[in-house]
Design an enzyme around this catalytic site. Structure first.
Site, mmCIF file in Angstrom:
data_model
loop_
_atom_site.group_PDB
_atom_site.id
_atom_site.type_symbol
_atom_site.label_atom_id
_atom_site.label_comp_id
_atom_site.label_asym_id
_atom_site.label_seq_id
_atom_site.Cartn_x
_atom_site.Cartn_y
_atom_site.Cartn_z
ATOM 1 C CB SER A 105 -8.210 3.744 2.549
ATOM 2 O OG SER A 105 -7.385 3.074 3.504
ATOM 3 C CB SER A 136 -8.675 1.087 5.485
ATOM 4 O OG SER A 136 -9.353 2.307 5.390
ATOM 5 C CE LYS A 189 -4.010 2.001 2.472
ATOM 6 N NZ LYS A 189 -4.885 1.900 3.661
#
Lengths: 95, 495, 483
Positions: free
Chosen positions: B159, B183, B78
């Protein structure tokens, strides 16, 4: 409580985010929508409840007083938008 | 042999060990898959050269008998984890072009164990979002399609949308994520992948771009519970550079997750039965309960009375912390600078242009709730409600060992949906947020498809530091659900 | 010494409270491992944490905790076993995080008090409200470029103690005495070097004026008052300014003002309307700091004798007056020097030599006790020579000057220059005889009743003996010989 335009302007100013009048008009209702949502909390009885700022229940960590870091101005300045002679450079601060 | 990109991490490790293929071959296969799926917009930055270099080094280590826990396994990272010499953006224009001179503790741990980094995955800007639509670098497209509306592109959740999509699209064997309010778990549910958020303090936050410091936890995406345990084991561990990182032993979860759950008490919180929740989710939850019973667990009805207030408390605490965590993005030392008429104007212009709408909204809400005159009514109140939510869990865990809930109140939705109303969007995290407020571990396991052919997940929440139990329970769900569906797009590609 | 100021409408009282920022003596910073040393190349003592790079986290320096406890004990203050770090939010280029980590609701040190020494020999008690720990900011240089400011973060993240006083101070002299005493205590404790030139100690001064007996007036906060002289000047100026405003029918605005040493004036920095909304809240990156009684007790055991304790002991043990005692305890090194000199010797003579001769000369040369070319043992040696009549007090001053010049022992100088006092009566009598023989007129006048001439004879004898004759013996023998 609802945020009027002046409050939104003040908040944007505190947060140092430039906003046009149109943007203030756009964000105002959105923020009010969210504020309305979070105001549900007023229903909760929190008398005699201690606040919980962090979910971890461990003592504050301490480190030895030793110089173990620093000494790499080139890394510190590597991503600077503007730098000169190892200083960060910003528009003049007027006081 | 299974196609290289369709294996689990455990299978790939075996294949590498058996010399069925090399890490370079495995990595090359994934780089090829990435090239074929660029339309999904999974990566902000691809790092194929670095990946191949790391893979080659891994192959050498393996030949020399020095292979680590994840040696040679290609992962997606990420883009919230700072990676040395590789651009790290947090999905924001304000950090576009920022190249850290340092490596986050989590990625350092993964690299220590031999992992290969394929690239940095797209995410909601500063991890603020549940749909990956707030990224400055564009939406991520979920590889899954709604069979009733196959033309619509769906969100991968957020997210950590790039990471969830990468694992679902078979372009990475696993991925890192961060979970502040769901997330990891919500995008895992939206993409038919496994997502784990450990106990707060299990993974170091050092070098991970901060959203809300008291809620942020790193975790992992994978295609099996076992793989997620392997990844988490590598990522975890005490870090003296993070004052909130706990000095706890990291168990070998993968070795214990097969254990049975006979006699284990599984709590079913009644407050998670929400009005307007699709029947299919309710039914899946019931199925999960049956699976638990079949595995010999005892089902206990529990109450978490303050559940309703978790989301409003979260939307005070997270923005409050975020509003000050994001003050450092001022155009002075790194990132975007928009020159203004003077210093103040430079600050304001930089932040106006550098941050997107959702980030601005949250900074403003956070600034507002902390400002003079409102602090007690909002921020202090929310901290007290947070205590009550923690106490709810503590009471529930006097009766049970883990909780079983749905992960999200809906399946993946179309890009653009829910954009007009923030609260609708925020409600996506209704089942995931409480665990963040209480710092508890949570795992989302794909458990079935809805009538539109979209994956749904079940969430297992555990006691603090008891990831072992949630992995074990998750493993039973996984076995019972036997979720083998893969996105049509991936099947076509494979065919 | 609560001096009142005369205005057109009568007398005014000044009310002053001070916030002193003192940099904690450490090797490294409050929350990072970079060096806290003064004067390095720009940005060379900056860690990624100090520069607030994304994802960086603070980790507390344990020595700072000890230093803060020590300081709190030295200020006779309550040590709070539970304290919390909060974020104080504002934007400034030399504040990289966009917030300062500080303590707000729960400071590490609570209420206490100190005694200040005033120039007229009196003392006064000043209340300490609290002391908390916080991060220092970096430095912005505004005079290097016409349109740019330059930012150096070397100082960013240094550990500061902010000591807040009660508004118990009522004159510039008291303010100077307060700041001096705080500095003295911190230096005794070795928790801050007190070096105001390097910015290790800085003060903000809160000033208001009122008619005696009235309620407190509106105060102004004057920022960055960075020397003892500036404290005096700032208060003189600001009190006068406020009195003039009020006497002209105006009102004082509660505001923050900046001291401009070049213009010798204060000017508005920001008004109350522009006052920052700092949005304090608990820093989620740090957990509460919890102390236990043992830890505090252990540190208490290591405390040195503090200035006031020492002052009172010097008065009791050595019979010194408060003035001399106050001068001698100003620094630990000075007090130690004195104690070495005074040990087993005439303590008043020792005090006199240390204060009037040694410190006088050092001050004149802009030097401190540590620069003294004469060690305490050497000065003691000189006093011994006086006490055992080896040399006279007058000769001793010459010997002292030579010691200061060469760092040699008193005995060696006396030996080398042949300055030993002549006590041999035969030798003195011989000189007296010579003097009497050389001055028959004066001998006659003296014997005729002009007693005042006795001094003349003493002078002549001393001159002939090059000052070495024992004055008491000269007196006695002269009297005898002159009849």
């Amino acid at each position: 409580m609802s945020l009027d335009k002046e409050t939104v302007r003040k908040v944007a100013s505190l947060a140092h985010i430039k906003m046009t009048d149109e943007e203030l008009d756009k964000y105002g209702p959105q923020l009010n929508n969210i504020v309305g949502f979070i105001e549900q909390l007023s229903e909760v009885d929190t008398d005699n409840v201690e606040p919980l700022p962090s979910p971890v229940d461990i003592p504050l960590k301490l480190r030895k007083d030793e110089v173990t870091d620093g000494g790499y101005p080139e890394d510190v300045l590597a991503n600077a938008p503007e730098a000169l002679e190892s200083f960060y450079v910003v528009p003049k601060v007027i006081e | 042999m299974t196609e290289l990109t369709h294996m689990t991490i455990a299978e790939a490790l075996k294949g590498l060990e058996n010399k069925d293929f090399t890490s370079v071959e495995l990595t090359q296969a994934h780089i090829g898959a990435i090239e074929n799926t660029r339309h999904l917009n999974v990566f902000v930055t691809e790092t194929p050269e670095l990946a191949l270099k790391q893979a080659a080094e891994s192959d050498k280590r393996r030949t020399a008998g020095d292979a680590g826990l994840l040696d040679g396994i290609p992962l997606a990272i990420k883009d919230l984890f700072c990676t040395k010499d590789v651009q790290t953006t947090a999905g924001s224009h304000i950090l576009e072009g920022f190249v850290p001179t340092y490596e986050s503790t989590v990625t350092t741990n993964l690299f220590r164990d031999g992992a290969v980094m394929l690239g940095k995955t797209n995410l909601d800007e500063f991890a603020m979002g549940s749909s990956n639509t707030t990224s400055f670098f564009g939406n991520v497209i979920n590889p899954w399609k709604n069979q009733s509306n196959p033309d619509a592109d769906l969100v991968p959740g957020g997210s950590s949308g790039g990471s969830s999509a990468a694992v679902a699209a078979r372009i990475a064997l696993g991925a890192t994520g961060t979970d502040t309010g769901g997330s990891i778990r919500q995008p895992a549910a939206f993409t038919g992948t496994v997502g784990v958020k450990p106990t707060y303090g299990r993974c170091s936050r050092w070098g991970t771009v901060a959203f809300a410091s008291s809620l942020d936890q790193a975790g992992a995406f994978a295609r099996t519970v076992e793989d997620s345990a392997l990844l988490l084991q590598s990522m975890s561990g005490h870090d003296p550079m993070d004052s909130t990182s706990a000095d706890k032993n990291v168990p070998d979860w993968a070795s214990t997750l097969q254990g049975d759950i006979k006699g284990m008490k599984i709590g079913i919180p009644k407050e998670y039965r929400m009005d307007g929740m699709p029947d299919e989710i309710e039914q899946l939850w019931q199925k999960g309960i049956e699976w638990m019973k079949d595995a010999g667990a005892e089902i206990i009805d529990v109450s978490l009375p303050h559940t309703k207030y978790a989301l409003p408390a979260y939307y005070i605490i997270a923005p409050a912390e975020a509003s000050t965590n994001l003050s450092r993005y001022d155009g002075v030392r790194y990132g975007l600078r928009v020159e203004g008429e003077n210093l103040r104007d430079t600050y304001e212009s930089t932040r106006a242009e550098g941050f997107g709408d959702e980030v601005k909204r949250r900074i403003m809400i956070g600034t507002y709730v902390l400002s003079a005159g409102y602090y007690d009514a909002y921020y202090m109140k929310a901290q007290k409600v947070r205590r009550l939510i923690l106490q709810d869990f503590e009471k529930a865990y006097e009766q049970c060992d883990a909780l079983l809930t749905p992960t999200a109140p809906s399946a993946a939705f179309a890009i653009g949906e829910k954009e007009d109303d923030q609260i609708k969007m925020y409600l996506n995290d209704i089942f995931t947020v409480p665990a963040n407020l209480a710092g508890l571990p949570g795992l989302s396991v794909p458990a079935g498809l809805d009538k539109d052919g979209l994956p749904l997940g079940l969430q297992i929440l555990g006691k603090a530091w008891d990831e072992e139990t949630i992995f074990r329970v998750g493993n039973k769900i996984e076995q019972a659900a036997n979720f083998t569906a893969i996105p049509e797009m991936v099947m076509q590609k494979a065919a | 010494m609560a001096q009142l100021l005369q205005g057109e409408t009568g007398e005014w009282e000044i009310v002053i409270g001070m916030e002193i920022h003192a940099q904690v003596t450490t090797k490294s910073k409050l929350f990072s491992g970079s060096s806290s040393k003064f004067g390095a190349e720009p940005n060379s003592q900056v860690s990624l944490v100090d520069a607030a790079m994304p994802g960086m986290l603070p980790v507390m320096n344990e020595f700072v905790v000890e230093q803060a406890i020590k300081t709190g004990l030295g200020l006779q203050s309550k040590i709070n076993k539970y304290s919390v770090f909060e974020r104080k939010n504002y934007f400034y280029p030399d504040l990289p995080q966009g917030y300062q980590i500080t303590q707000f609701l729960h400071p590490i040190v609570g209420e206490g008090k100190i005694e200040i020494d005033l120039p007229d020999g009196t003392t006064k008690e000043i209340g300490v409200t609290r002391m908390h720990l916080e991060q220092d900011a970096g430095k912005s240089l505004h005079d290097q470029h016409p349109s740019k400011s330059f930012v150096d973060l070397n100082r960013s993240g240094n550990a500061l103690m902010e000591i807040v006083s009660e508004p118990d101070i009522n004159s510039p002299a008291e303010a100077v005495a307060y700041l001096s005493k705080i500095r003295m205590i911190l230096r005794y404790l070795e928790t801050c070097d007190g070096n105001m030139d390097e910015g290790s100690m800085r003060a903000d001064v809160n000033i208001s004026v009122r008619k005696p007996g009235n309620d407190l007036g509106t105060r102004c906060e004057i920022k960055n008052v960075n020397s003892l002289k500036a404290v005096q000047q700032v208060i003189d100026f600001e009190a006068r300014r406020q009195i003039e405003v009020i006497e002209d029918g105006g009102e004082i605005d509660q505001e923050t003002r900046l001291w401009d040493p070049a213009k010798n004036e204060t000017r508005t920095l920001r008004s109350k309307e522009d006052a920052h909304d700092y949005r304090y809240f608990t820093d989620p990156d740090l957990l509460p700091l919890e102390l236990n009684d043992n830890q505090i007790a252990d540190i208490k055991k290591t405390l040195p004798e503090l200035p006031d304790e020492k002052k009172h002991r010097f008065m009791d043990e050595f019979g010194l007056g408060i003035y001399d005692a106050s001068i001698l305890i100003t620094e630990r090194a000075r007090a130690n020097y004195f104690e070495t000199v005074a040990k087993n010797r005439d303590s008043k003579l020792a005090a006199n030599w240390v204060i009037n001769e040694l410190l006088g000369l050092l001050n004149k040369n802009d030097q401190g006790i540590k620069d003294s070319p004469i060690s305490a043992e050497q000065l003691g040696g000189l006093i011994d020579l006086i006490s055992d009549n080896t040399i006279s007090g007058k000769i001793a001053k010459d010997v002292f000057a030579a010691m200061y010049e060469t760092s040699a022992d008193a005995g060696a100088i006396v030996e080398e220059k042949g300055l030993k006092q002549v006590t041999d009566t035969g030798a003195i009598e011989k000189i007296i005889d010579e003097v009497i023989a050389e001055n028959p007129d004066n001998v006659e006048k003296y014997r005729g009743g002009k007693d005042k001439l006795f001094g003349f004879f003493v002078g002549q004898v001393m001159k002939k003996s090059q000052g070495k004759a024992n004055p008491a013996a000269v007196n006695e023998l002269l009297k005898k010989k002159l009849g």
